[in-house]
Design a protein around this motif. Structure first.
Motif, short mmCIF file in Angstrom:
data_model
loop_
_atom_site.label_atom_id
_atom_site.label_comp_id
_atom_site.label_asym_id
_atom_site.label_seq_id
_atom_site.Cartn_x
_atom_site.Cartn_y
_atom_site.Cartn_z
N GLN A 168 30.81 57.31 11.66
CA GLN A 168 31.33 55.96 11.93
C GLN A 168 32.24 56.06 13.14
OE1 GLN A 168 31.95 53.86 7.93
NE2 GLN A 168 32.82 55.91 7.65
N MET A 169 31.78 55.49 14.23
CA MET A 169 32.52 55.63 15.48
C MET A 169 33.21 54.32 15.81
SD MET A 169 31.10 57.23 18.99
CE MET A 169 32.25 58.10 20.04
N ARG A 170 34.51 54.38 15.94
CA ARG A 170 35.25 53.15 16.24
C ARG A 170 35.00 52.71 17.68
NH1 ARG A 170 40.43 52.22 19.55
NH2 ARG A 170 40.56 49.98 19.28
N THR A 171 34.79 51.42 17.87
CA THR A 171 34.53 50.90 19.21
C THR A 171 35.53 49.78 19.51
OG1 THR A 171 33.00 49.20 18.43
CG2 THR A 171 32.05 51.34 18.97
N TYR A 172 35.81 49.59 20.80
CA TYR A 172 36.70 48.47 21.17
C TYR A 172 36.19 47.68 22.36
CZ TYR A 172 38.63 51.36 24.95
OH TYR A 172 38.77 52.12 26.09
N ASN A 173 35.06 48.10 22.91
CA ASN A 173 34.49 47.35 24.04
C ASN A 173 33.02 47.72 24.20
OD1 ASN A 173 34.48 49.86 25.25
ND2 ASN A 173 35.86 49.34 26.90
N GLN A 174 32.39 47.16 25.25
CA GLN A 174 30.97 47.42 25.49
C GLN A 174 30.68 48.89 25.73
OE1 GLN A 174 29.44 44.67 24.25
NE2 GLN A 174 27.84 45.52 25.59
N THR A 175 31.59 49.55 26.47
CA THR A 175 31.35 50.96 26.79
C THR A 175 31.33 51.79 25.52
OG1 THR A 175 32.55 50.65 28.86
CG2 THR A 175 32.12 52.91 28.19
N THR A 176 32.35 51.61 24.69
CA THR A 176 32.42 52.43 23.48
C THR A 176 31.28 52.09 22.53
OG1 THR A 176 34.14 50.90 22.75
CG2 THR A 176 34.87 53.03 23.53
N LEU A 177 30.89 50.83 22.55
CA LEU A 177 29.77 50.42 21.69
C LEU A 177 28.47 51.10 22.14
CD1 LEU A 177 28.71 48.47 19.48
CD2 LEU A 177 28.36 46.79 21.27
N ARG A 178 28.24 51.07 23.44
CA ARG A 178 27.02 51.66 24.00
C ARG A 178 27.00 53.17 23.78
NH1 ARG A 178 22.63 51.62 24.16
NH2 ARG A 178 21.40 51.87 26.05
N ILE A 179 28.16 53.81 23.95
CA ILE A 179 28.22 55.26 23.75
C ILE A 179 27.91 55.59 22.29
CG2 ILE A 179 29.82 57.24 23.65
CD1 ILE A 179 31.03 56.24 26.25
N ALA A 180 28.48 54.83 21.38
CA ALA A 180 28.20 55.07 19.95
C ALA A 180 26.69 54.95 19.71
CB ALA A 180 28.97 54.07 19.09
N GLU A 181 26.08 53.92 20.29
CA GLU A 181 24.63 53.74 20.11
C GLU A 181 23.86 54.93 20.67
OE1 GLU A 181 24.57 48.85 20.44
OE2 GLU A 181 23.78 50.07 22.09
N MET A 182 24.25 55.34 21.88
CA MET A 182 23.53 56.45 22.52
C MET A 182 23.68 57.74 21.73
SD MET A 182 24.43 55.92 26.55
CE MET A 182 24.10 54.44 27.46
N LEU A 183 24.80 57.91 21.03
CA LEU A 183 25.03 59.13 20.25
C LEU A 183 24.44 59.06 18.84
CD1 LEU A 183 28.76 59.75 21.26
CD2 LEU A 183 26.86 61.30 21.75
N GLY A 184 23.89 57.90 18.52
CA GLY A 184 23.32 57.75 17.18
C GLY A 184 24.38 57.57 16.10
N ALA A 185 25.59 57.19 16.54
CA ALA A 185 26.67 56.94 15.56
C ALA A 185 26.61 55.47 15.13
CB ALA A 185 28.01 57.24 16.19
#
Ligand code: PCA
Length: 320
Positions: free
Chosen positions: A158-175
């Motif tokens: 479960q990866m905490r996100t706070y913007n588009q960048t963190t959201l996209r990174i979580a997606e790319m990492l499969g988190a």
């Protein structure tokens, strides 16, 4: 709603404030960004001799972080502060500072800001807003409850996100992305709703993440900025001297804020360490993988912004 009357003490004895602005922010009053805004307000108060009072509403009390620019456009508040990336949907250019691995030092962050500012001012102004100043958060690192050796370690976390960048990174990492406001990070960790996040060491300290968070990796991924702005309507209604006072105080707040950010970048990492968080380097394998993701993210961003992206990145990569 709790507003902080910043001018009341300083302006003791001054004439009644003729104008007052509400300034909404999504961050805590203790945050260095908010403290900087409070000083900005005191400076404006002194310079206008009580003519303009800025009331700060911290902690999402007047509007939620992501809604602050709209709230100011709609006149619910005269002024506001938000993280620029909260505006990327309507203003892709605002995301220039959250592209991973473009900027890895304050010096470069400053260069990027100089290039980003003119275009952004135009976009703010098209929305009836005046950009006053911007201050970066310290560099973004990786906090985790478990050691992270390679990219596969993120899968299913479960990866905490706070913007588009963190959201996209979580997606790319499969988190699994979990949207958690900065002020709720401690709570989300305690409730087991998040395992890791990319944010500054300072945000880790402000939320006392030690305990659940055991590792911090200084990847210096980007330096996201908070912008402080006012509606054109409120700004234009001021007398010329008051307008000049606001701009002068804003320029000073920007310098002060950048200095504070840089000082805190170093001390916050030490504070994490002092509280038992292990400060480690990421493996070359993970380093390579997240840099590749950074490039992918840049391509997506440039596509969404179009030509204006070149106005920033051509001179950024090829300084005269
Ligand atoms: N702290 C904020 C934004 C960037 C940062 O360092 C947060 O984590 O929401």
């Amino acid at each position: 709603m709790k507003a902080i009357l910043i001018a009341a003490l300083v302006a003791a004895g001054a004439a009644h404030a003729q104008t007052s602005w509400k300034l909404a922010t999504g961050y805590r009053v203790e945050s260095f960004h908010t403290q900087n805004i409070l000083q900005f307000g005191r400076d404006v108060d002194t310079a206008t001799r009580g003519g303009l009072l800025i009331q700060v509403y911290p902690n999402n009390t007047l509007a939620k972080l992501a809604d602050i620019s709209t709230a100011v456009q709609q006149g619910k508040a005269e002024a506001g502060e938000t993280i620029m990336t909260s505006m990327v949907k309507e203003m892709p250019l605002a995301g220039a500072d959250s592209i991973p691995f473009v900027v890895t030092s304050y010096k470069d962050a400053q260069r990027l800001w100089k290039l980003q500012r003119p275009g952004l001012e135009k976009h703010f102004s098209e929305r009836g807003l005046k950009l006053l100043y911007a201050v970066p958060w310290p560099p973004q690192g990786l906090h985790s409850n478990k050691p992270v050796r390679g990219p596969t370690d993120f899968r299913g976390t479960q990866m905490r996100t706070y913007n588009q960048t963190t959201l996209r990174i979580a997606e790319m990492l499969g988190a699994k992305p979990v949207d958690v406001a900065m002020v709720d990070v401690g709570k989300a960790l305690a409730e087991g709703r998040m395992d890791n996040m990319i944010t500054s060491a300072l945000t880790g300290v402000e939320n006392k993440v030690w305990g659940p968070i055991k590792y911090y990796y200084e990847i210096n991924a980007w330096f996201p900025k908070n912008a402080v702005f006012v509606s054109n309507k409120a700004f234009d209604a001021l007398k010329p001297e008051a307008r000049a006072a606001v701009l002068k105080a804003a320029a000073e707040a920007e310098v002060r804020g950048w200095q504070a950010s840089q000082a805190l970048a170093a001390s916050a990492t030490e504070e994490l360490r002092a509280n038992g968080v292990k400060i480690e380097r990421i493996s070359p394998e993970l380093d390579q993988e997240i840099k590749r993701m950074g490039e992918k993210f840049s391509r997506e961003w440039i596509r969404s912004v179009g030509n204006e992206a070149n106005d920033i990145f051509v001179p950024y990569y090829m300084p005269q």
